[in-house]
Design a protein around this motif. Structure first.
Motif, PDB file in Angstrom:
ATOM      1  N   LYS A 182       1.080  -1.445   0.432  1.00 36.03           N
ATOM      2  CA  LYS A 182      -0.153  -0.204   0.410  1.00 36.03           C
ATOM      3  C   LYS A 182       0.696   1.312  -0.072  1.00 36.03           C
ATOM      4  O   LYS A 182      -0.026   2.016  -0.560  1.00 36.03           O
ATOM      5  CB  LYS A 182      -0.294   0.314   1.403  1.00 36.03           C
ATOM      6  CG  LYS A 182      -1.519   0.740   1.611  1.00 36.03           C
ATOM      7  CD  LYS A 182      -2.694   0.820   2.716  1.00 36.03           C
ATOM      8  CE  LYS A 182      -3.453   2.473   3.204  1.00 36.03           C
ATOM      9  NZ  LYS A 182      -3.875   2.055   4.254  1.00 36.03           N
ATOM     10  N   GLU A 186       1.321   4.583  -3.039  1.00 44.46           N
ATOM     11  CA  GLU A 186       1.465   5.439  -2.429  1.00 44.46           C
ATOM     12  C   GLU A 186       2.304   6.225  -2.557  1.00 44.46           C
ATOM     13  O   GLU A 186       2.315   7.398  -3.055  1.00 44.46           O
ATOM     14  CB  GLU A 186       1.113   5.717  -1.072  1.00 44.46           C
ATOM     15  CG  GLU A 186      -0.435   5.482  -0.384  1.00 44.46           C
ATOM     16  CD  GLU A 186      -0.252   5.441   0.849  1.00 44.46           C
ATOM     17  OE1 GLU A 186       0.688   5.551   1.757  1.00 44.46           O
ATOM     18  OE2 GLU A 186      -1.326   5.008   1.564  1.00 44.46           O
ATOM     19  N   ASP A 189       2.586   6.843  -6.964  1.00 51.05           N
ATOM     20  CA  ASP A 189       1.569   7.709  -6.790  1.00 51.05           C
ATOM     21  C   ASP A 189       1.908   9.193  -6.140  1.00 51.05           C
ATOM     22  O   ASP A 189       1.965  10.175  -7.429  1.00 51.05           O
ATOM     23  CB  ASP A 189       0.177   8.099  -5.886  1.00 51.05           C
ATOM     24  CG  ASP A 189      -0.912   8.638  -6.468  1.00 51.05           C
ATOM     25  OD1 ASP A 189      -0.845   8.061  -7.573  1.00 51.05           O
ATOM     26  OD2 ASP A 189      -1.126   9.231  -5.810  1.00 51.05           O
ATOM     27  N   ASN A 190       2.535   9.037  -5.795  1.00 50.73           N
ATOM     28  CA  ASN A 190       3.222  10.534  -5.510  1.00 50.73           C
ATOM     29  C   ASN A 190       4.333  10.942  -6.527  1.00 50.73           C
ATOM     30  O   ASN A 190       4.078  12.654  -6.778  1.00 50.73           O
ATOM     31  CB  ASN A 190       4.038  10.729  -3.373  1.00 50.73           C
ATOM     32  CG  ASN A 190       3.462  10.998  -2.243  1.00 50.73           C
ATOM     33  OD1 ASN A 190       2.062  11.028  -2.538  1.00 50.73           O
ATOM     34  ND2 ASN A 190       3.744  10.163  -1.536  1.00 50.73           N
ATOM     35  N   LYS A 193       2.875  12.425  -9.262  1.00 51.50           N
ATOM     36  CA  LYS A 193       1.960  13.589  -9.888  1.00 51.50           C
ATOM     37  C   LYS A 193       2.851  14.394  -8.845  1.00 51.50           C
ATOM     38  O   LYS A 193       3.078  15.850  -9.359  1.00 51.50           O
ATOM     39  CB  LYS A 193       0.844  13.916  -8.128  1.00 51.50           C
ATOM     40  CG  LYS A 193       0.008  12.705  -8.636  1.00 51.50           C
ATOM     41  CD  LYS A 193      -1.403  12.910  -7.839  1.00 51.50           C
ATOM     42  CE  LYS A 193      -1.579  11.816  -7.699  1.00 51.50           C
ATOM     43  NZ  LYS A 193      -3.028  11.132  -7.220  1.00 51.50           N
ATOM     44  N   HIS A 211      -5.570   1.081  -5.163  1.00 55.78           N
ATOM     45  CA  HIS A 211      -5.756   1.998  -3.833  1.00 55.78           C
ATOM     46  C   HIS A 211      -5.699   3.280  -3.842  1.00 55.78           C
ATOM     47  O   HIS A 211      -5.825   4.376  -3.105  1.00 55.78           O
ATOM     48  CB  HIS A 211      -4.962   1.118  -2.805  1.00 55.78           C
ATOM     49  CG  HIS A 211      -4.543   2.061  -2.235  1.00 55.78           C
ATOM     50  ND1 HIS A 211      -4.835   2.087  -0.532  1.00 55.78           N
ATOM     51  CD2 HIS A 211      -3.200   2.970  -1.295  1.00 55.78           C
ATOM     52  CE1 HIS A 211      -4.558   3.433   0.365  1.00 55.78           C
ATOM     53  NE2 HIS A 211      -3.157   3.247  -0.093  1.00 55.78           N
ATOM     54  N   CYS A 212      -4.706   3.710  -4.626  1.00 56.06           N
ATOM     55  CA  CYS A 212      -4.230   4.887  -5.508  1.00 56.06           C
ATOM     56  C   CYS A 212      -4.891   4.954  -6.885  1.00 56.06           C
ATOM     57  O   CYS A 212      -5.152   4.174  -7.543  1.00 56.06           O
ATOM     58  CB  CYS A 212      -2.547   5.375  -5.490  1.00 56.06           C
ATOM     59  SG  CYS A 212      -1.521   5.215  -4.328  1.00 56.06           S
ATOM     60  N   ASP A 213      -5.140   6.123  -7.301  1.00 60.56           N
ATOM     61  CA  ASP A 213      -5.851   6.227  -8.234  1.00 60.56           C
ATOM     62  C   ASP A 213      -5.126   5.308  -9.644  1.00 60.56           C
ATOM     63  O   ASP A 213      -3.037   5.784  -9.762  1.00 60.56           O
ATOM     64  CB  ASP A 213      -5.535   8.201  -8.753  1.00 60.56           C
ATOM     65  CG  ASP A 213      -7.320   8.650  -8.023  1.00 60.56           C
ATOM     66  OD1 ASP A 213      -8.040   7.145  -7.375  1.00 60.56           O
ATOM     67  OD2 ASP A 213      -7.967   9.298  -7.887  1.00 60.56           O
ATOM     68  N   SER A 269     -13.037   1.554  -6.382  1.00 66.10           N
ATOM     69  CA  SER A 269     -12.350   1.516  -4.739  1.00 66.10           C
ATOM     70  C   SER A 269     -13.727   1.622  -3.782  1.00 66.10           C
ATOM     71  O   SER A 269     -14.638   1.946  -4.372  1.00 66.10           O
ATOM     72  CB  SER A 269     -12.025   2.757  -4.498  1.00 66.10           C
ATOM     73  OG  SER A 269     -11.399   2.894  -3.124  1.00 66.10           O
TER      74      SER A 269
END
Length: 566
Positions: A182, A186, A189-190, A193, A211-213, A269
């Protein structure tokens, strides 16, 4: 206008050793800053597609190529693999195979050294990249001594240190515990972005990735792209089930309840899911569904009594661990990376000796028994298949244990063929093992132990890297084995596996046993989940959304019903 960063046009690729193309008429465009997930069963062409992106095809894996592939608006035929590595950074499913340096800092700096970057600037870039993935405190550590999650961070820092445009992840969750996985999603994802990176992820654990887009999901089967759409659109269809990719558990539960799933429900989700129109159906399904009776086993076959183990006085790995496993049980051992799960397995098999405590088999202390003696009744399948393989051909590897035991040749052929069919490898029986994927090698090592018919079998991450079809085939084979009286112990990070297939779960944290209970009780206990880096099942969240008070019973009913209908 969005910039095209990856563009396949009518692209085909056939390996030299194969009669049919692995990739067929691929048309796919990925834009700068997108996050795209690629899913599909084993052999669908996912890995070959990834090899095309990072230059392994055609520069390492030779074959016939037609059509067009552009990366960063440049035809890959005009680039070499070194130039492509400046655009596409790859993080493999097995981080150990990607390490070069003796320390974390050296490993991250490897690319920059190849570019002859000035030392002061190199150190600044390494430190910046390490801070980005939160591994800067370990720059002087050996990468091999880190946890699974930390290893993933090191490899991620190594590919981002020179500012690549595309990050390619090949099954990044395969070796990670649920909470670390998880965190990895994340982190990806960070980075995406923050730096507007283009991210391509190949992964079997669809629910964990979501869990993330994710912008889009590309579904592959038999070398073709059969679907390219948003997560909401895909989860509203039945396309995953058709190709044998596992959909999220909460989606399956909604289907069992007779709910009509549509994109407006935001099913990508369980947290975004709009359940209002389905609550009554889910509740009704819960009320009318019954659980089949299960026989409780009570004869102990394996017992650990206050077992401790340490490599040195400074570092204790296990502390007074005690538990019993009954004959015919199917048990999971779970916990965070580095909790001591694999160490327990190696102690049982005799690879390590306990610092203190006893290990009993059928009530007898086996401290003086050799590894060979224990292997006659306890089979062990290691997490890394490359550490077990000793032969060059698939058939020979699976037959090896039978041959050294003097089994008749005809019986060897029959038993090996049967187990290869079960493990989905019969068609590869005469293949060289070096030509197999990581997941296929894993199945070879499982087959090599299963063919020996041990009393107890211990499997370290048996389903890592397996698609849903082969996952199910292997687990159903283990169930058949279990029904014949073989005790099955699985060290796993797979919450689906422990929920569906094991009647008891032993939870380790920091070398100590913190729980010994049913899977549903474990995955609905927040304290244990936090301590052991597990993850609450989405079925528990679905039950809460539907105002079902007894979420444990809801999960139990789903697991029992799911096994019966499948």
């Amino acid at each position: 206008m969005r910039k095209k960063i990856i563009e396949f046009k009518n692209f085909n690729f056939k390996y030299r050793v194969q009669a049919e193309p692995t990739l067929k008429d691929i048309n796919l465009t990925i834009y700068e800053g997108e996050k795209v997930l690629i899913v599909g069963p084993s052999g669908s062409g996912k890995s070959t597609l990834a090899h095309c992106l990072n230059g392994l095809v055609p520069f390492y894996y030779r074959g016939d190529m037609s059509g067009e592939l552009k990366i960063n608006e440049q035809d890959i035929r005009t680039k070499n693999i070194f130039e492509l590595s400046k655009i596409v950074g790859t993080v493999l499913q097995d981080p150990d195979s990607q390490f070069i340096g003796l320390t974390v800092g050296e490993d991250i700096a490897f690319k920059l050294e190849n570019y002859c970057v000035e030392q002061k600037k190199m150190k600044e870039k390494v430190e910046k990249s390490a801070r980005l993935v939160d591994i800067d405190e370990e720059l002087q550590s050996s990468p091999y001594r880190l946890s699974g999650g930390q290893k993933q961070r090191v490899t991620l820092a190594g590919v981002t240190v020179d500012d690549v445009k595309v990050l390619l992840f090949d099954e990044p969750l395969a070796s990670l515990d649920p909470a670390t996985g998880k965190g990895a999603m994340e982190l990806i994802d960070n980075i995406q972005k923050q730096d507007n990176k283009t991210v391509v992820i190949i992964e079997h654990r669809l629910e964990d990735v979501l869990h993330c887009d994710v912008d889009r999901i590309v579904v592959m089967d038999n070398g073709c792209i059969i679907c390219d759409t948003t997560p909401d659109e895909l989860l509203s269809s039945n396309k995953l089930g058709v190709v044998g990719v596992r959909e999220p558990l909460y989606i399956t539960a909604l289907r069992y309840a007779g709910c009509d799933i549509n994109p407006e429900m935001s099913p990508k989700s369980v947290k975004t899911l709009n359940i209002e129109n389905c609550k009554s159906k889910v509740k009704e399904w819960f009320e009318i569904t019954t659980i089949s009776e299960k026989q409780k086993k009570c004869d102990t076959i394996l017992e650990l009594q206050d077992v401790s183990f340490s490599y040195s006085q400074e570092k204790q790995i296990l502390k007074d661990v005690s538990f019993k496993i009954n004959k015919g049980d199917m048990v999971s051992i779970v916990g965070r990376n580095g909790a001591g799960k694999s160490t327990v397995s190696k102690l049982i098999c005799g690879f390590y000796k306990p610092t203190s405590g006893k290990i009993l088999f059928d009530g007898k202390d086996i401290e003086t028994e050799s590894i060979k003696s224990r292997s006659e009744k306890i089979g062990f399948v290691m997490q890394n298949p490359n550490q077990m393989i000793s032969k060059t051909k698939v058939f020979d590897e699976v037959a090896f244990g039978l041959k050294i035991r003097g089994v008749d040749e005809n019986q060897i052929t029959e038993r090996v063929h049967n187990v290869l069919k079960t493990c989905g490898l019969y068609g590869h029986r005469n293949w060289p093992i070096s030509a197999l994927s990581f997941g296929q090698k894993k199945r070879v090592t499982i087959a090599a132990i299963l063919v020996l018919n041990p009393e107890v079998i211990i499997l370290d991450e048996p389903t890592a890297g397996q698609d849903f079809k082969h996952y199910t085939e292997i687990m159903e084979f283990l169930i058949d084995l279990n029904k014949k009286g073989v005790t099955v112990i699985m060290v796993t990070h797979d919450m689906h596996l422990m929920l569906e297939y094991t009647n008891n779960v032993i939870v380790l944290s920091n070398g100590e046993k913190i729980a010994d209970d049913s899977a549903t009780n474990i995955l609905t206990n927040n304290e244990i989940i936090q301590k052991a880096n597990l993850k609450e099942t989405s079925l528990h969240e679905l039950a809460k959304k539907c105002n079902i008070d007894n979420s444990i019973e809801f999960v139990n009913k789903f697991i029992d019903y799911d096994r019966r209908v499948r």
